[in-house]
Motif scaffolding. Sequence first.
Motif, PDB file in Angstrom:
ATOM      1  N   ILE A   1      -2.243   4.113   2.152  1.00  0.00           N
ATOM      2  CA  ILE A   1      -1.997   2.775   1.591  1.00  0.00           C
ATOM      3  C   ILE A   1      -3.264   2.423   0.818  1.00  0.00           C
ATOM      4  CG2 ILE A   1      -1.503   0.351   2.049  1.00  0.00           C
ATOM      5  CD1 ILE A   1      -0.174   1.251   4.680  1.00  0.00           C
ATOM      6  N   PHE A   2      -3.130   2.329  -0.496  1.00  0.00           N
ATOM      7  CA  PHE A   2      -4.264   2.202  -1.410  1.00  0.00           C
ATOM      8  C   PHE A   2      -4.209   0.850  -2.117  1.00  0.00           C
ATOM      9  CE2 PHE A   2      -6.282   2.934  -5.537  1.00  0.00           C
ATOM     10  CZ  PHE A   2      -7.438   3.630  -5.195  1.00  0.00           C
ATOM     11  N   VAL A   3      -5.276   0.067  -1.971  1.00  0.00           N
ATOM     12  CA  VAL A   3      -5.321  -1.280  -2.580  1.00  0.00           C
ATOM     13  C   VAL A   3      -6.456  -1.309  -3.595  1.00  0.00           C
ATOM     14  CG1 VAL A   3      -5.592  -3.749  -2.144  1.00  0.00           C
ATOM     15  CG2 VAL A   3      -4.488  -2.307  -0.417  1.00  0.00           C
ATOM     16  N   SER A   4      -6.105  -1.620  -4.847  1.00  0.00           N
ATOM     17  CA  SER A   4      -7.105  -1.736  -5.911  1.00  0.00           C
ATOM     18  C   SER A   4      -7.178  -3.199  -6.339  1.00  0.00           C
ATOM     19  CB  SER A   4      -6.717  -0.842  -7.092  1.00  0.00           C
ATOM     20  OG  SER A   4      -7.790  -0.694  -7.979  1.00  0.00           O
ATOM     21  N   THR A   5      -8.331  -3.819  -6.074  1.00  0.00           N
ATOM     22  CA  THR A   5      -8.468  -5.273  -6.206  1.00  0.00           C
ATOM     23  C   THR A   5      -8.369  -5.768  -7.640  1.00  0.00           C
ATOM     24  OG1 THR A   5      -9.899  -5.209  -4.275  1.00  0.00           O
ATOM     25  CG2 THR A   5      -9.905  -7.231  -5.533  1.00  0.00           C
ATOM     26  N   LEU A   6      -9.141  -5.185  -8.561  1.00  0.00           N
ATOM     27  CA  LEU A   6      -9.157  -5.686  -9.940  1.00  0.00           C
ATOM     28  C   LEU A   6      -7.754  -5.700 -10.533  1.00  0.00           C
ATOM     29  CD1 LEU A   6     -11.632  -5.236 -12.756  1.00  0.00           C
ATOM     30  CD2 LEU A   6      -9.301  -4.493 -13.196  1.00  0.00           C
ATOM     31  N   GLU A   7      -7.037  -4.598 -10.330  1.00  0.00           N
ATOM     32  CA  GLU A   7      -5.688  -4.484 -10.913  1.00  0.00           C
ATOM     33  C   GLU A   7      -4.641  -5.240 -10.107  1.00  0.00           C
ATOM     34  OE1 GLU A   7      -8.124  -0.861 -11.899  1.00  0.00           O
ATOM     35  OE2 GLU A   7      -7.686  -1.967 -10.079  1.00  0.00           O
ATOM     36  N   GLN A   8      -5.017  -5.667  -8.910  1.00  0.00           N
ATOM     37  CA  GLN A   8      -4.096  -6.361  -8.002  1.00  0.00           C
ATOM     38  C   GLN A   8      -2.844  -5.514  -7.760  1.00  0.00           C
ATOM     39  OE1 GLN A   8      -3.712 -10.197 -10.026  1.00  0.00           O
ATOM     40  NE2 GLN A   8      -5.352 -11.019  -8.761  1.00  0.00           N
ATOM     41  N   ARG A   9      -3.111  -4.243  -7.398  1.00  0.00           N
ATOM     42  CA  ARG A   9      -2.006  -3.313  -7.164  1.00  0.00           C
ATOM     43  C   ARG A   9      -2.164  -2.604  -5.823  1.00  0.00           C
ATOM     44  NH1 ARG A   9       1.739  -2.307 -10.472  1.00  0.00           N
ATOM     45  NH2 ARG A   9       2.163  -0.276  -9.593  1.00  0.00           N
ATOM     46  N   VAL A  10      -1.022  -2.279  -5.228  1.00  0.00           N
ATOM     47  CA  VAL A  10      -0.969  -1.517  -3.982  1.00  0.00           C
ATOM     48  C   VAL A  10      -0.117  -0.283  -4.238  1.00  0.00           C
ATOM     49  CG1 VAL A  10      -0.224  -1.516  -1.567  1.00  0.00           C
ATOM     50  CG2 VAL A  10      -1.182  -3.609  -2.573  1.00  0.00           C
ATOM     51  N   GLU A  11      -0.665   0.871  -3.885  1.00  0.00           N
ATOM     52  CA  GLU A  11       0.078   2.134  -3.993  1.00  0.00           C
ATOM     53  C   GLU A  11       0.236   2.713  -2.600  1.00  0.00           C
ATOM     54  OE1 GLU A  11       1.368   4.001  -6.596  1.00  0.00           O
ATOM     55  OE2 GLU A  11       0.856   2.483  -8.081  1.00  0.00           O
ATOM     56  N   LEU A  12       1.411   3.196  -2.285  1.00  0.00           N
ATOM     57  CA  LEU A  12       1.641   3.901  -1.027  1.00  0.00           C
ATOM     58  C   LEU A  12       2.047   5.323  -1.380  1.00  0.00           C
ATOM     59  CD1 LEU A  12       3.330   2.637   2.163  1.00  0.00           C
ATOM     60  CD2 LEU A  12       3.799   4.922   1.320  1.00  0.00           C
ATOM     61  N   LEU A  13       1.240   6.281  -0.928  1.00  0.00           N
ATOM     62  CA  LEU A  13       1.535   7.691  -1.164  1.00  0.00           C
ATOM     63  C   LEU A  13       1.863   8.364   0.157  1.00  0.00           C
ATOM     64  CD1 LEU A  13      -1.348   8.646  -3.630  1.00  0.00           C
ATOM     65  CD2 LEU A  13       0.955   7.908  -4.187  1.00  0.00           C
TER      66      LEU A  13
END
Length: 197
Positions: A141-153
Amino acid sequence: MKLTDKDKKLISDAVKEAESKTSGEIATAFIKESYDYAIHELLFAVIMGFLYFMIMMTFSAKIETCLSNMFWNYNSNYLLAFYGFSTFIVISFFYLIGNLSFIDRLIVPQKVKQQKVKERALRYFVESGVYNTVHRTGILIFVSTLEQRVELLADTGINELIPQSKWDEIVKHVVEGIKQKREAEYLAESILECGKL
């Protein structure tokens, strides 16, 4: 988004609990930004510099009059120097402004942000060794703050068994937690849900 020690413990405990019931591995990552976007910031600054230059061209007669009143030995090179130096200052200013997170979110195309977050998440998935489980059941579960996106791989072993709609629900739950400023609590719940899956 800043996680406290209490938040980190809550997430860590959720990971331990989820992993105790499965052979899989669950990892989380919070990063400030997935890419530096310098080219977009520079392009934004150059466009703003060009607009400034075009607007100032309409006032060239007035600027030249001001400069000739300021300097006894005025010649046309002073006007060129004024335009060159002031345009450089404007470009530099907007390049600095472009580095602010909320400006980056406005000037970088959504498609580019999505692609960069996905690329960074995939790299993290490999670098952290989440993929390296016996039955290929690693989840990130990957959270990137600047882009305000969450990726689940999810690795192939588990991804083949779980419909995409389930992963989408988990991502939606994490995003909802971030919106409500309860990211640790919602993330912990999502980790436990991944453990069940």
